[in-house]
Design a protein around this motif. Structure first.
Motif, PDB file in Angstrom:
ATOM      1  N   GLU A  83       0.825  -1.212   0.000  1.00 49.01           N
ATOM      2  CA  GLU A  83       0.000   0.000   0.000  1.00 49.01           C
ATOM      3  C   GLU A  83       0.858   1.261   0.000  1.00 49.01           C
ATOM      4  OE1 GLU A  83      -3.226   2.132   2.934  1.00 49.01           O
ATOM      5  OE2 GLU A  83      -3.307  -0.056   2.766  1.00 49.01           O
ATOM      6  N   GLU A  86       2.859   1.515  -3.460  1.00 54.59           N
ATOM      7  CA  GLU A  86       1.980   1.860  -4.578  1.00 54.59           C
ATOM      8  C   GLU A  86       1.472   3.294  -4.454  1.00 54.59           C
ATOM      9  OE1 GLU A  86      -0.886  -1.343  -4.856  1.00 54.59           O
ATOM     10  OE2 GLU A  86       0.517  -2.553  -6.055  1.00 54.59           O
ATOM     11  N   SER A  87       1.274   3.787  -3.226  1.00 57.11           N
ATOM     12  CA  SER A  87       0.856   5.180  -3.050  1.00 57.11           C
ATOM     13  C   SER A  87       1.955   6.153  -3.475  1.00 57.11           C
ATOM     14  CB  SER A  87       0.453   5.449  -1.594  1.00 57.11           C
ATOM     15  OG  SER A  87       1.587   5.544  -0.758  1.00 57.11           O
ATOM     16  N   ASN A  89       3.729   5.543  -6.134  1.00 54.72           N
ATOM     17  CA  ASN A  89       3.904   5.258  -7.566  1.00 54.72           C
ATOM     18  C   ASN A  89       5.181   4.485  -7.862  1.00 54.72           C
ATOM     19  OD1 ASN A  89       1.456   6.542  -8.414  1.00 54.72           O
ATOM     20  ND2 ASN A  89       2.471   8.496  -8.050  1.00 54.72           N
TER      21      ASN A  89
END
Length: 113
Positions: A83, A86-87, A89
């Protein structure tokens, strides 16, 4: 001619992170040291990104210069960091194939920390 750099950041030491992969990555494209640059997170470096907000901020700054980033999916899942990464990028995938291609590619230099 080697124009592309892949930095494989595996070290989980905070001082090492700040003094080399993060510092160097932040200037390499602006100073035109390389045509392209990619910072690959593998192993304990992922924990540093997951656990330290100021490292997350530094990651964002580095990305703004054009440095691409990825992380080992197995490590990311082992550390419960998907999480967060991915936050930011950071592309999460099986990085072994990309590393192998870069090692075989005459246009890449690969640096492991």
């Amino acid at each position: 001619m080697k124009e592309n750099l892949l930095i494989v950041w595996t070290n989980g030491d905070l001082d090492t992170a700040n003094k080399f992969p993060l510092l160097y990555s932040s200037v390499i494209l602006d100073r035109e040291y390389w045509k392209s640059a990619h910072l690959m997170l593998w192993g304990p470096s992922i924990l540093l990104v997951k656990d330290y907000k100021y490292i997350q901020d530094k990651i964002r700054q580095i990305q703004e210069t054009g440095v691409k980033m990825s992380a080992c999916v197995v490590c990311v899942d082992d550390y419960g960091a998907r999480e967060v990464l991915e936050s930011l990028n950071i592309e999460v995938f099986h990085t072994g194939e990309f590393l192998t291609q870069a090692l075989k590619d005459e246009t890449y230099s690969v640096l492991t920390i």
